[in-house]
Design a protein around this motif. Structure first.
Motif, mmCIF file in Angstrom:
data_model
loop_
_atom_site.group_PDB
_atom_site.id
_atom_site.type_symbol
_atom_site.label_atom_id
_atom_site.label_comp_id
_atom_site.label_asym_id
_atom_site.label_seq_id
_atom_site.Cartn_x
_atom_site.Cartn_y
_atom_site.Cartn_z
ATOM 1 N N GLU A 1 -1.631 8.258 2.350
ATOM 2 C CA GLU A 1 -0.248 8.482 1.921
ATOM 3 C C GLU A 1 0.389 9.428 2.915
ATOM 4 N N HIS B 1 -5.041 -5.771 3.402
ATOM 5 C CA HIS B 1 -4.566 -4.522 2.833
ATOM 6 C C HIS B 1 -3.109 -4.673 2.415
ATOM 7 N N SER C 1 7.690 -3.166 2.075
ATOM 8 C CA SER C 1 6.282 -3.427 1.779
ATOM 9 C C SER C 1 5.707 -4.421 2.774
ATOM 10 N N ASP D 1 6.212 1.207 0.828
ATOM 11 C CA ASP D 1 7.116 2.297 1.186
ATOM 12 C C ASP D 1 8.039 2.600 0.006
ATOM 13 N N ARG E 1 0.763 -2.339 2.105
ATOM 14 C CA ARG E 1 1.513 -1.143 2.487
ATOM 15 C C ARG E 1 2.741 -1.091 1.590
ATOM 16 N N THR F 1 1.194 -4.334 -5.982
ATOM 17 C CA THR F 1 2.351 -3.535 -5.568
ATOM 18 C C THR F 1 3.323 -3.360 -6.729
ATOM 19 N N ASN G 1 -3.051 -8.327 -3.572
ATOM 20 C CA ASN G 1 -2.312 -7.205 -3.011
ATOM 21 C C ASN G 1 -0.844 -7.222 -3.420
ATOM 22 N N GLU H 1 -0.856 3.250 1.799
ATOM 23 C CA GLU H 1 -1.656 2.120 2.250
ATOM 24 C C GLU H 1 -2.857 2.024 1.328
ATOM 25 N N ARG I 1 4.913 6.475 2.448
ATOM 26 C CA ARG I 1 4.176 5.204 2.550
ATOM 27 C C ARG I 1 2.766 5.368 1.996
#
Length: 848
Positions: A669, A575, A569, A579, A577, A549, A545, A680, A678
């Motif tokens: 999103e 998961h 982030s 931003d 995330r 990114t 993950n 995900e 954001r």
């Protein structure tokens, strides 16, 4: 012949190119390689490493025109913009440099030659300043100017320093006297438009030591800067920079849009508003083109303040709709050939500015109404200072930057309690920080001097000596456990010590030590050897993950534009995330394009390379991403995923190859704040879990669908029964009012909308009620607008009248057909308009 601004700029560059200078491009106004600056504010920024002695170039002299923005810190010209004629938030700085090459004699001689011989400025209007002890520069100027035009000044005006320590030196400024009678000698360095500084030559010859003393540098440098807008005003004979051809196209466009004359409003609010808009659109356009975007923090908030300040001033010109974005085209037309990036990014620039204008204008009117109320209350209390609470209310509720409130207050002869406002702002920030930390268990970390060496870059199991144990806290000499940082969650796992296994549920940093928190108290075996083991599957999920990114960040920039910057982030095992700065919702096509690009990079099996480099070397990697405000040490780790795709400063852990990520899937999103979106997403095992969940939902939905189908059928049957029962009461009325044709009772009637089966059922009931000696025809209009018919004949009459023939004849009149058994038949037709006529004809048929 008067030179245009374009010719002045090119003349400067040509002059120094002819004298052996490399002409270099302007650095971006967003200094991506320098985390200490919000914006590039001087031409020397891109050469700071050379002056500090930690970098080199393959040339010793160069020149350029540098894009600069000064809106924060000690270089903050914002409040003067629009009110005077020569301060700007964005400006060009023409400059020439020598890195250990030529020095004072050449620099000052060339300055004089360009100004007087090439550009022909009158010598009697030029004044030179030197530092009070700089006899060398003073004597050089005596070759060109009378001593009445040479001025010795102190540190405030004529000594340049990079910081409290480091490179520094005297400077020599050149000023232009605009007074009618050449009386400007006493106005030099007084900050007035009658005598204005046009060029500064900085001579970097000292190193300021920590004790404040100066020592001579072995290699001396020259750093010069000339205000482009100012020299254009001087050479074009204008008293205001805004009257030059640098600004006049923008102001002319504003005049065209508002319908007001600039010349007749120079000193009024109208003139100020036009100048503010003309200046601020330049700052917004160039900063967005170089990757900045309005937001709530750092340089983003500075841009938002500037945009809202300009939007507020546009009200003075009668604008009530977004207007600033309409000026971008004019700027591209006049400067796009020199700075092609603004043309290349024009679409993005216009959309961002328009979206910001629309957002602010939604609250501006209500905010202005509230300000008027605050002003009245302030005056009723016989005060002339707006309270910090009111200024904070305008900021927090209506989006008014405090300098906008100050502007409104100043226009009305009021002030603002900035001290109290700052206290309230800090309290809000503290509340936000507390809220972000609320989910984290607060523990008191021991104050110790132990140091733990992190081994988790290369291994997930480490045998190490125990340095410290207290209750459930363990410190080892070496550890593979990653401490949460930069959005990447901390590792978990176990430590084996003294034959016991202790689950590690958290790790924290205290000084240079990594503290491992066990799930129970630990036997105090300090000095023994322990085996630290990271949960391998969990770490790999986190690394997948994290690496993705970096790929996602670059994919976003390539699809949406280079204004996209990471805003935060979370990298967890399940998961991720991410931003990022962007001004509008992503379309389905954008998301598809981004997801496909990420998965394409995963499939390319790209090695993920991590380099440990001195920070100055790392900054030179093409396209490397670093983040403003982050504090970096002398060495940094740079993660590269295809040198032509992604390079980023990062202290986290990563996969070895992009293919290790497996698959990438965006789950959602959305917006989380103004100008911040954001995404995900999941990778690897997270995608497997997502697919399994999706499959289960489909299976469940199928079962629910079957159940719903059966339930709907049941309800439809019940509804049909109710409808038939409801109409059945009318059947008896039809029979009682039947038309007599001889001895035969004839019913011809319309019933409410029913389906075919329901109509047949009503036909059966009619036949039952007639019993003997009866013929009936019922019609209904179906839900799709067609005529439905049912004809019934009692058993005693079927030898004479057959239902199929009768209904067929009626249906023919309606453009349809049908048939059936002698006692009951159905038909349909298209012509709804003729239903009444058809029913009447039915009676005639029986009669004949």
């Amino acid at each position: 012949m008067q030179l245009t601004s374009r010719e002045i700029r090119q003349s400067f560059l040509d002059f120094f190119a002819q004298r052996g200078h490399r002409i270099v491009p302007s650095a971006p106004v967003v200094p991506h390689g320098d985390a200490t600056l919000l914006f590039t504010n001087a031409g020397m920024n891109q050469f700071k490493d050379v002056f500090l002695g930690i970098g080199k170039r393959d040339f010793t002299r160069c020149a350029d025109t540098q894009k600069c923005i000064r809106v924060s810190g000690k270089h903050n010209d914002l409040e003067e913009v629009g009110y005077d004629t020569y301060h700007h938030t964005f400006f060009e700085m023409l400059g020439n440099w020598s890195f250990g090459d030529y020095y004072k004699a050449e620099a000052l001689a060339w300055s004089w030659e360009l100004l007087t011989e090439v550009w022909g400025l009158p010598k009697e209007r030029l004044h030179a300043t030197v530092f009070r002890t700089d006899d060398e520069s003073y004597n050089i100027w005596k070759q060109y100017l009378p001593e009445s035009q040479i001025h010795r000044c102190d540190e405030k005006d004529n000594f340049w320093e990079m910081g409290e320590t480091g490179p520094c030196g005297p400077c020599s400024e050149i000023h232009f006297d605009r007074t009618d009678d050449l009386s400007g000698a006493t106005l030099v360095n007084k900050g007035v438009p009658e005598v204005i500084e046009i060029w500064n030559n900085v001579f970097i010859q000292y190193n300021r030591k920590i004790d404040g003393s100066l020592e001579e540098l072995s290699s001396k440098h020259v750093d010069t800067g000339m205000g482009f807008e100012r020299i254009c005003a001087v050479m074009q004979g204008k008293s205001s920079n805004y009257d030059t051809d640098v600004f006049s196209p923008i102001i002319n466009k504003i005049v065209e849009l508002c319908g007001q004359d600039y010349e007749t409003a120079l000193e009024s609010k109208t003139g100020v508003a036009m100048r503010v808009m003309a200046d601020h659109i330049r700052t917004l356009t160039f900063s967005i083109a170089d990757g900045a975007i309005p937001g709530n923090d750092g340089r983003g908030y500075v841009l938002r303040r500037i945009l809202r300040r300009a939007a507020r001033y546009s009200r003075n010109l009668g604008f009530r709709e977004p207007t600033l974005y309409k000026l971008v085209q004019t700027l591209v037309d006049t400067m796009g050939d020199v700075f092609p990036e603004i043309g290349q990014q024009q679409g993005i620039i216009e959309r961002i500015i328009r979206a910001e204008e629309e957002s602010f204008l939604q609250t501006l009117d209500r905010g202005l109404e509230r300000f008027e109320e605050i002003e009245r209350n302030t005056r009723e209390k016989s005060e002339n200072i707006i309270s910090g609470e009111d200024a904070f209310l305008l900021y927090d509720t209506f989006g008014f930057p405090v300098d906008l409130t100050e502007l409104l207050a100043r226009e009305r002869g009021l002030g603002v309690d900035i001290g109290q406002f700052t206290v309230l702002m800090n309290q809000q920030k503290e509340r936000s920080r507390a809220a972000r930390k609320a989910h984290i268990q607060e523990v008191e970390l021991p104050n110790i001097e132990e140091k733990t060496t992190f081994t988790g870059w290369d291994e997930l199991e480490t045998e190490s000596k125990v340095l410290f144990i207290k209750e459930n806290q363990i410190i080892l000499e070496s550890s593979p456990f990653y401490v949460e940082m930069g959005g990447q969650q901390a590792d978990s796992g176990e430590i084996v010590l003294g034959g016991n296994r202790y689950g590690i549920i958290d790790v924290r940093k205290s000084g240079s030590a990594i503290i491992h928190f066990a799930d129970s108290d630990v036997e105090p075996l300090v000095g023994d050897m322990a085996l630290a083991k990271v949960d391998t599957e969990r770490r790999w999920d986190i690394q997948r993950n994290h690496s993705v990114t970096h790929i996602l960040h670059e994919a976003l920039r390539r699809v949406l534009g280079t204004h996209v910057q990471q805003s935060g982030s979370l990298v967890a095992p399940e998961h991720l995330r991410f931003d990022f700065s962007h001004f509008q919702k992503l379309s389905a096509d954008d998301l598809k394009h981004i997801e496909n690009m990420v998965n394409e990079k995963i499939r390319e099996r790209i090695p993920v390379i991590t380099l440990d480099l001195p920070i100055d070397q790392a900054r030179k990697i093409p396209g490397v991403k670093m983040f403003f405000g982050d504090k970096y040490g002398d060495r940094v780790r740079v993660v590269i995923i295809d040198e032509k795709f992604s390079a980023e400063f990062c202290g986290g852990t990563h996969v070895n190859n992009s293919s290790d990520i497996g698959l990438f899937k965006i789950l959602s999103e959305g917006g989380i704040a103004s100008g911040v979106r954001r995404i995900e997403a999941v990778t690897g095992t997270g995608v497997e879990t997502y697919i399994q969940s999706l499959h289960q939902k489909i299976t469940d939905a199928h079962h629910v669908s079957d159940e719903l189908h059966d339930r709907i059928k049941h309800l439809e049957k019940e509804l049909s029964t109710f409808k038939v029962q409801g109409i059945s009461g009318a059947i008896e009325d039809f029979v009682n009012s039947a038309v007599k044709v001889g001895d035969i009772r004839v019913v011809a009637a319309k019933v409410p909308s029913v389906d075919g089966e329901e109509l047949k059922s009503l036909g059966d009931k009619l036949r039952e009620k007639l019993n003997t000696n009866g013929v009936g025809l019922l019609s209904s209009i179906s839900s799709d607008g067609k005529v439905q018919l049912v004809c019934v004949v009692t058993d005693d009459l079927t030898g004479k009248y057959q239902a199929g023939k009768l209904v067929g004849a009626v249906a023919k009149l309606l453009g349809g057909g049908g048939g059936g058994k002698p006692h009951l038949a159905t038909a349909g037709g298209k012509d709804v308009e003729k239903v009444d006529e058809a029913l009447a004809s039915f009676i005639s048929m029986i009669n004949s």
